[in-house]
Design a protein around this motif. Structure first.
Motif, PDB file in Angstrom:
ATOM      1  N   GLY A  29       0.810  -1.217   0.000  1.00 61.11           N
ATOM      2  CA  GLY A  29       0.000   0.000   0.000  1.00 61.11           C
ATOM      3  C   GLY A  29       0.837   1.257   0.000  1.00 61.11           C
ATOM      4  N   PHE A  30       1.471   1.560  -1.131  1.00 61.73           N
ATOM      5  CA  PHE A  30       2.122   2.854  -1.271  1.00 61.73           C
ATOM      6  C   PHE A  30       1.900   3.359  -2.688  1.00 61.73           C
ATOM      7  CE2 PHE A  30       5.552   0.005  -2.628  1.00 61.73           C
ATOM      8  CZ  PHE A  30       6.100   0.663  -3.715  1.00 61.73           C
ATOM      9  N   TYR A  31       1.878   4.699  -2.821  1.00 58.47           N
ATOM     10  CA  TYR A  31       1.683   5.322  -4.134  1.00 58.47           C
ATOM     11  C   TYR A  31       2.391   6.669  -4.129  1.00 58.47           C
ATOM     12  CZ  TYR A  31      -0.462   7.021  -8.413  1.00 58.47           C
ATOM     13  OH  TYR A  31      -0.653   7.499  -9.691  1.00 58.47           O
ATOM     14  N   ARG A  32       3.145   6.934  -5.195  1.00 54.63           N
ATOM     15  CA  ARG A  32       3.953   8.149  -5.241  1.00 54.63           C
ATOM     16  C   ARG A  32       3.320   9.217  -6.133  1.00 54.63           C
ATOM     17  NH1 ARG A  32       8.435   5.817  -2.870  1.00 54.63           N
ATOM     18  NH2 ARG A  32       9.146   3.857  -3.791  1.00 54.63           N
ATOM     19  N   LEU A  33       3.484  10.450  -5.693  1.00 55.39           N
ATOM     20  CA  LEU A  33       3.100  11.615  -6.473  1.00 55.39           C
ATOM     21  C   LEU A  33       4.273  12.587  -6.450  1.00 55.39           C
ATOM     22  CD1 LEU A  33      -0.223  13.555  -6.452  1.00 55.39           C
ATOM     23  CD2 LEU A  33       1.875  14.800  -6.023  1.00 55.39           C
ATOM     24  N   MET A  34       4.715  13.044  -7.621  1.00 59.92           N
ATOM     25  CA  MET A  34       5.756  14.067  -7.680  1.00 59.92           C
ATOM     26  C   MET A  34       5.091  15.435  -7.672  1.00 59.92           C
ATOM     27  SD  MET A  34       8.639  12.605  -7.482  1.00 59.92           S
ATOM     28  CE  MET A  34       9.594  14.123  -7.708  1.00 59.92           C
ATOM     29  N   LEU A  35       5.403  16.205  -6.645  1.00 60.66           N
ATOM     30  CA  LEU A  35       4.876  17.557  -6.506  1.00 60.66           C
ATOM     31  C   LEU A  35       6.056  18.498  -6.689  1.00 60.66           C
ATOM     32  CD1 LEU A  35       2.058  18.905  -5.456  1.00 60.66           C
ATOM     33  CD2 LEU A  35       3.459  19.424  -3.452  1.00 60.66           C
ATOM     34  N   GLY A  36       6.224  19.012  -7.908  1.00 62.79           N
ATOM     35  CA  GLY A  36       7.413  19.786  -8.203  1.00 62.79           C
ATOM     36  C   GLY A  36       8.639  18.919  -7.993  1.00 62.79           C
ATOM     37  N   SER A  37       9.555  19.358  -7.118  1.00 65.74           N
ATOM     38  CA  SER A  37      10.759  18.574  -6.832  1.00 65.74           C
ATOM     39  C   SER A  37      10.594  17.675  -5.612  1.00 65.74           C
ATOM     40  CB  SER A  37      11.947  19.518  -6.617  1.00 65.74           C
ATOM     41  OG  SER A  37      11.719  20.352  -5.494  1.00 65.74           O
ATOM     42  N   PHE A  38       9.420  17.711  -4.961  1.00 66.23           N
ATOM     43  CA  PHE A  38       9.173  16.866  -3.796  1.00 66.23           C
ATOM     44  C   PHE A  38       8.529  15.550  -4.230  1.00 66.23           C
ATOM     45  CE2 PHE A  38       8.500  20.551  -0.509  1.00 66.23           C
ATOM     46  CZ  PHE A  38       9.815  20.954  -0.704  1.00 66.23           C
ATOM     47  N   GLU A  39       8.981  14.473  -3.617  1.00 66.90           N
ATOM     48  CA  GLU A  39       8.325  13.175  -3.806  1.00 66.90           C
ATOM     49  C   GLU A  39       7.403  12.920  -2.613  1.00 66.90           C
ATOM     50  OE1 GLU A  39      10.270   8.976  -4.691  1.00 66.90           O
ATOM     51  OE2 GLU A  39      10.043   9.332  -2.527  1.00 66.90           O
ATOM     52  N   ILE A  40       6.114  12.747  -2.888  1.00 72.02           N
ATOM     53  CA  ILE A  40       5.134  12.472  -1.837  1.00 72.02           C
ATOM     54  C   ILE A  40       4.673  11.024  -2.003  1.00 72.02           C
ATOM     55  CG2 ILE A  40       3.071  13.295  -0.659  1.00 72.02           C
ATOM     56  CD1 ILE A  40       5.065  15.527  -1.136  1.00 72.02           C
ATOM     57  N   THR A  41       4.819  10.229  -0.952  1.00 72.37           N
ATOM     58  CA  THR A  41       4.395   8.828  -0.998  1.00 72.37           C
ATOM     59  C   THR A  41       3.253   8.616  -0.020  1.00 72.37           C
ATOM     60  OG1 THR A  41       6.656   8.125  -1.513  1.00 72.37           O
ATOM     61  CG2 THR A  41       5.121   6.436  -0.800  1.00 72.37           C
ATOM     62  N   ALA A  42       2.097   8.228  -0.551  1.00 76.04           N
ATOM     63  CA  ALA A  42       0.987   7.843   0.314  1.00 76.04           C
ATOM     64  C   ALA A  42       1.266   6.459   0.873  1.00 76.04           C
ATOM     65  CB  ALA A  42      -0.320   7.845  -0.470  1.00 76.04           C
ATOM     66  N   LEU A  43       1.064   6.284   2.174  1.00 75.80           N
ATOM     67  CA  LEU A  43       1.288   5.011   2.853  1.00 75.80           C
ATOM     68  C   LEU A  43      -0.007   4.571   3.522  1.00 75.80           C
ATOM     69  CD1 LEU A  43       4.692   5.884   4.573  1.00 75.80           C
ATOM     70  CD2 LEU A  43       4.381   4.490   2.522  1.00 75.80           C
ATOM     71  N   ASN A  44      -0.487   3.396   3.167  1.00 71.31           N
ATOM     72  CA  ASN A  44      -1.732   2.910   3.750  1.00 71.31           C
ATOM     73  C   ASN A  44      -1.449   2.120   5.023  1.00 71.31           C
ATOM     74  OD1 ASN A  44      -4.156   0.456   3.339  1.00 71.31           O
ATOM     75  ND2 ASN A  44      -4.692   2.602   3.528  1.00 71.31           N
ATOM     76  N   ASP A  45      -2.158   2.453   6.088  1.00 70.82           N
ATOM     77  CA  ASP A  45      -2.027   1.736   7.353  1.00 70.82           C
ATOM     78  C   ASP A  45      -2.995   0.563   7.423  1.00 70.82           C
ATOM     79  OD1 ASP A  45      -0.717   1.641   9.977  1.00 70.82           O
ATOM     80  OD2 ASP A  45      -2.694   2.110  10.795  1.00 70.82           O
ATOM     81  N   GLY A  46      -3.928   0.489   6.474  1.00 70.87           N
ATOM     82  CA  GLY A  46      -4.956  -0.532   6.466  1.00 70.87           C
ATOM     83  C   GLY A  46      -6.330   0.111   6.413  1.00 70.87           C
ATOM     84  N   THR A  47      -7.340  -0.677   6.724  1.00 70.24           N
ATOM     85  CA  THR A  47      -8.709  -0.164   6.751  1.00 70.24           C
ATOM     86  C   THR A  47      -9.406  -0.633   8.028  1.00 70.24           C
ATOM     87  OG1 THR A  47      -9.616  -2.081   5.556  1.00 70.24           O
ATOM     88  CG2 THR A  47      -8.891  -0.191   4.228  1.00 70.24           C
ATOM     89  N   ALA A  48     -10.442   0.091   8.393  1.00 74.50           N
ATOM     90  CA  ALA A  48     -11.260  -0.280   9.550  1.00 74.50           C
ATOM     91  C   ALA A  48     -12.721  -0.078   9.186  1.00 74.50           C
ATOM     92  CB  ALA A  48     -10.896   0.557  10.767  1.00 74.50           C
ATOM     93  N   ASP A  49     -13.581  -0.924   9.706  1.00 70.74           N
ATOM     94  CA  ASP A  49     -15.021  -0.808   9.461  1.00 70.74           C
ATOM     95  C   ASP A  49     -15.639   0.152  10.475  1.00 70.74           C
ATOM     96  OD1 ASP A  49     -14.881  -2.559   7.384  1.00 70.74           O
ATOM     97  OD2 ASP A  49     -15.701  -4.275   8.461  1.00 70.74           O
ATOM     98  N   PHE A  50     -16.189   1.261   9.973  1.00 65.82           N
ATOM     99  CA  PHE A  50     -16.823   2.266  10.825  1.00 65.82           C
ATOM    100  C   PHE A  50     -18.332   2.256  10.596  1.00 65.82           C
ATOM    101  CE2 PHE A  50     -12.766   5.098  10.541  1.00 65.82           C
ATOM    102  CZ  PHE A  50     -12.158   4.312  11.506  1.00 65.82           C
ATOM    103  N   PRO A  51     -19.147   2.186  11.649  1.00 58.35           N
ATOM    104  CA  PRO A  51     -20.611   2.241  11.500  1.00 58.35           C
ATOM    105  C   PRO A  51     -21.065   3.683  11.276  1.00 58.35           C
ATOM    106  CG  PRO A  51     -20.042   2.026  13.810  1.00 58.35           C
ATOM    107  CD  PRO A  51     -18.746   1.959  13.062  1.00 58.35           C
TER     108      PRO A  51
END
Length: 328
Positions: free
Chosen positions: A42-64
């Protein structure tokens, strides 16, 4: 011998060989393979100008969400999730973000760690899968001191990020680390006080926490922006590089199918629901008007996208996946 008869003889000979050795004919070699039943890291990269931003997933939880959301019209929550082809309780992402500026490695929120069961607590594995080690993180920016944002700070009595300095709003520190506030807090929020003290304790003892006040430029291209309501010191982080902008808005929205279309809907976890609604409406209007990137802790992973105005509400427009080129 004709060509046709020769081909027939070769086919018969092959069949005899396969039969003699108990082998299946080649046509049977495409039988179903075992199901993997696992997902990619669970990771995905986005280049924002010269910065590399990586989304990191911690998982999911079921919310009512049909029980947690406030101010919703009768049937609004159920209808919104049904229209989005989603079930209730709602499987909801928990995300963090890694910012590589080339001179600093900054983590925004740390996930839940071991606090809330096996469906969460995967951020550290995904950090490593993305090519980084926790020892390399030198800065951690905390949006607020709820467990699903600070639970990953420590493990087995040790700091997970031993070389990192924590930055967090003084308003959140003053509220959540003050035991006298615990007794008067709503029952649904009382557990967060103990969690905050435990999560921050090791870093406080090591003098690795730097509280800040209000909107503040923390580093070149990285600014803390006050967004109170969900928590007294709830903070967004504005990232800018080479004329591009990304707003990491923390817990501005928990229930995307409901709260984009109807920003007036709050959640029971808000410290001040009225203020949370006002903050959400202000941020959504600005994001829609100016068209910059946004990402949130509880938007569907990887959560990068844009906000578009739609009547009295808004629509979330998620990023299009690509692995062919950096995303700008």
């Amino acid at each position: 011998m004709t060509l046709q008869s020769g081909l027939i003889r070769k086919a018969m000979a092959a069949a005899i060989v396969f039969a003699a050795f108990g082998l299946s004919a080649p046509a049977d070699s495409f039988a179903a393979a075992p199901q993997a039943r696992t997902q990619a890291p669970g990771f995905y990269r986005l280049m924002l100008g010269s910065f590399e931003i990586t989304a990191l997933n911690d998982g999911t939880a079921d919310f009512p969400m049909d029980q947690l959301l406030l101010n919703a019209k009768p049937g609004e929550v159920e209808a919104a999730y049904k229209n989005a082809f989603l079930r209730l309780p709602a499987e909801t992402s928990v995300n963090g973000f890694l910012i590589n500026t080339s001179t600093k490695l900054i983590l925004v929120d740390t996930g839940a760690g071991t606090l809330y069961g096996p469906t969460l607590g995967h951020m550290l594995d995904n950090l490593r899968a993305a090519g980084y080690r926790p020892e390399e993180v030198d800065t951690i920016l905390i949006t607020h001191l709820h467990g699903d944002h600070v639970g990953g700070l420590s493990l087995n009595g040790k700091m997970v990020f031993p070389n990192a300095t924590l930055y967090v709003s003084q308003r959140d520190v003053s509220y959540w680390l003050n035991e006298s506030n615990e007794a008067g807090a709503p029952e649904s929020q009382q557990g967060n006080f103990k969690i905050a003290r435990q999560a921050m304790g090791l870093y406080l003892a090591a003098n690795r926490m730097k509280p800040f006040t209000g909107d503040m430029q923390l580093f070149p291209g990285i600014k803390a922006v006050e967004a109170p309501g969900h928590s007294p010191g709830h903070t967004m982080y504005q990232i800018e590089s080479d004329g591009q902008k990304l707003l990491l808005w923390g817990d501005l929205i928990h229930a995307a199918p409901v709260q984009f279309a109807d920003p007036d809907v709050a959640i029971k976890w808000d410290s001040d629901p009225k203020q949370a609604v006002a903050t959400r409406e202000q941020v959504l209007a600005d994001a829609a008007k100016n068209g910059y990137w946004i990402a949130g802790a509880h938007l569907p992973f990887p959560s990068f996208g844009h906000v578009r105005a739609d009547g009295k509400g808004y629509v979330f427009v998620p990023i299009s996946y690509t692995q062919n080129r950096p995303v700008h």
